[in-house]
Design a protein around this motif. Sequence first.
Motif, short mmCIF file in Angstrom:
data_model
loop_
_atom_site.label_atom_id
_atom_site.label_comp_id
_atom_site.label_asym_id
_atom_site.label_seq_id
_atom_site.Cartn_x
_atom_site.Cartn_y
_atom_site.Cartn_z
N GLY A 1 -17.81 89.51 59.32
CA GLY A 1 -18.25 90.68 58.57
C GLY A 1 -17.12 91.67 58.36
N PHE A 2 -16.35 91.90 59.41
CA PHE A 2 -15.21 92.82 59.30
C PHE A 2 -14.20 92.28 58.29
CE2 PHE A 2 -10.95 94.18 60.43
CZ PHE A 2 -11.10 95.56 60.44
N GLU A 3 -13.91 90.99 58.38
CA GLU A 3 -12.96 90.38 57.46
C GLU A 3 -13.45 90.50 56.01
OE1 GLU A 3 -10.49 86.38 57.65
OE2 GLU A 3 -12.57 85.99 57.05
N SER A 4 -14.73 90.28 55.81
CA SER A 4 -15.31 90.37 54.47
C SER A 4 -15.17 91.78 53.89
CB SER A 4 -16.77 89.95 54.51
OG SER A 4 -17.36 90.04 53.25
N VAL A 5 -15.45 92.78 54.71
CA VAL A 5 -15.31 94.17 54.26
C VAL A 5 -13.84 94.48 53.96
CG1 VAL A 5 -15.51 96.59 54.99
CG2 VAL A 5 -17.37 94.99 55.44
N PHE A 6 -12.95 94.02 54.82
CA PHE A 6 -11.52 94.25 54.64
C PHE A 6 -11.03 93.62 53.33
CE2 PHE A 6 -7.05 93.09 55.35
CZ PHE A 6 -6.52 94.33 55.66
N ILE A 7 -11.42 92.38 53.09
CA ILE A 7 -11.02 91.69 51.86
C ILE A 7 -11.61 92.40 50.65
CG2 ILE A 7 -11.22 89.55 50.54
CD1 ILE A 7 -11.17 88.06 53.25
N GLY A 8 -12.86 92.83 50.77
CA GLY A 8 -13.51 93.56 49.67
C GLY A 8 -12.76 94.83 49.31
N LEU A 9 -12.31 95.57 50.32
CA LEU A 9 -11.54 96.79 50.07
C LEU A 9 -10.19 96.47 49.41
CD1 LEU A 9 -12.26 98.76 53.36
CD2 LEU A 9 -13.09 99.29 51.06
N MET A 10 -9.58 95.37 49.84
CA MET A 10 -8.31 94.96 49.22
C MET A 10 -8.53 94.59 47.76
SD MET A 10 -6.38 92.74 52.19
CE MET A 10 -5.69 91.71 50.96
N LEU A 11 -9.58 93.82 47.47
CA LEU A 11 -9.86 93.43 46.09
C LEU A 11 -10.14 94.66 45.22
CD1 LEU A 11 -12.12 90.30 46.65
CD2 LEU A 11 -9.78 90.33 45.76
N LYS A 12 -10.84 95.62 45.77
CA LYS A 12 -11.15 96.85 45.03
C LYS A 12 -9.86 97.58 44.67
CE LYS A 12 -13.87 101.08 45.37
NZ LYS A 12 -14.78 101.86 46.19
N GLN A 13 -8.92 97.67 45.61
CA GLN A 13 -7.66 98.34 45.34
C GLN A 13 -6.81 97.57 44.32
OE1 GLN A 13 -6.73 101.42 46.26
NE2 GLN A 13 -8.81 101.50 47.05
N VAL A 14 -6.83 96.25 44.42
CA VAL A 14 -6.10 95.43 43.45
C VAL A 14 -6.68 95.65 42.06
CG1 VAL A 14 -5.61 93.06 42.70
CG2 VAL A 14 -5.31 93.70 45.09
N ARG A 15 -8.00 95.60 41.96
CA ARG A 15 -8.65 95.80 40.65
C ARG A 15 -8.32 97.19 40.10
NH1 ARG A 15 -12.05 93.09 38.05
NH2 ARG A 15 -12.84 91.89 39.80
N LYS A 16 -8.32 98.20 40.97
CA LYS A 16 -8.03 99.56 40.54
C LYS A 16 -6.61 99.65 39.98
CE LYS A 16 -9.33 102.96 43.25
NZ LYS A 16 -9.33 103.99 44.31
N SER A 17 -5.67 98.96 40.62
CA SER A 17 -4.29 99.02 40.15
C SER A 17 -4.09 98.22 38.87
CB SER A 17 -3.33 98.54 41.23
OG SER A 17 -3.47 97.14 41.42
N LEU A 18 -4.91 97.18 38.65
CA LEU A 18 -4.76 96.35 37.46
C LEU A 18 -5.52 96.90 36.26
CD1 LEU A 18 -5.04 92.77 38.99
CD2 LEU A 18 -2.98 93.99 38.30
N ASP A 19 -6.66 97.53 36.49
CA ASP A 19 -7.46 98.10 35.41
C ASP A 19 -6.86 99.45 35.01
OD1 ASP A 19 -9.20 96.03 35.30
OD2 ASP A 19 -10.86 97.05 36.30
N SER A 20 -6.13 99.44 33.93
CA SER A 20 -5.51 100.69 33.48
C SER A 20 -6.38 101.38 32.43
CB SER A 20 -4.12 100.40 32.92
OG SER A 20 -4.23 99.49 31.83
N GLY A 21 -7.69 101.25 32.60
CA GLY A 21 -8.59 101.91 31.68
C GLY A 21 -9.10 101.01 30.57
N LYS A 22 -8.39 99.93 30.27
CA LYS A 22 -8.82 99.01 29.21
C LYS A 22 -9.18 97.67 29.84
CE LYS A 22 -6.24 101.11 25.49
NZ LYS A 22 -5.36 100.89 24.36
N SER A 23 -10.38 97.55 30.30
CA SER A 23 -10.86 96.33 30.92
C SER A 23 -11.52 95.45 29.87
CB SER A 23 -11.87 96.66 32.02
OG SER A 23 -12.44 95.49 32.53
N ALA A 24 -11.41 94.15 30.03
CA ALA A 24 -12.03 93.20 29.11
C ALA A 24 -13.55 93.32 29.15
CB ALA A 24 -11.61 91.78 29.44
N MET A 25 -14.09 93.76 30.28
CA MET A 25 -15.54 93.89 30.42
C MET A 25 -16.02 95.31 30.09
SD MET A 25 -16.41 91.39 33.66
CE MET A 25 -16.15 92.58 34.89
N GLY A 26 -15.13 96.15 29.67
CA GLY A 26 -15.51 97.51 29.35
C GLY A 26 -15.39 98.41 30.56
N ASN A 27 -15.83 99.65 30.38
CA ASN A 27 -15.70 100.61 31.46
C ASN A 27 -17.02 101.34 31.71
OD1 ASN A 27 -14.02 101.44 33.44
ND2 ASN A 27 -12.87 102.91 32.21
#
Length: 116
Positions: free
Chosen positions: A35-61
């Motif tokens: 569970g801890f690992e899952s939360v940790f990975i989820g937070l990492m993915l969220k930060q990666v997505r935040k750094s990659l999404d510069s406002g123009k996402s293919a799925m919209g905003n």
Amino acid sequence: MPGNVGIDVDRLLTHSPGGDTADIKKEKLKKATQGFESVFIGLMLKQVRKSLDSGKSAMGNSSESRLYKEMMDEALAGRISESGSFGLAKTLYQRMEKHLGLPEEAVIRESIKKKP
């Protein structure tokens, strides 16, 4: 357990009224570390997505697309954790398993002795 930031490890590891067997304690520890690992990975993915999404996402905003992305990240984090490929849960489990059944004071004393 993905997305459950409020994981209560103490509650998962405490004794039940009848007392837990060693196998039950190990299973609870395994679930807690995954569970801890899952939360940790989820937070990492969220930060990666935040750094990659510069406002123009293919799925919209829109709020719906943001919710979908969050759900997708949580599902991906859960799958990565379940696969064991990340390795954090395994490492935590191995480090904490030897302390199962020891009183809290003994664990604290042992960790103090190991400090240089």
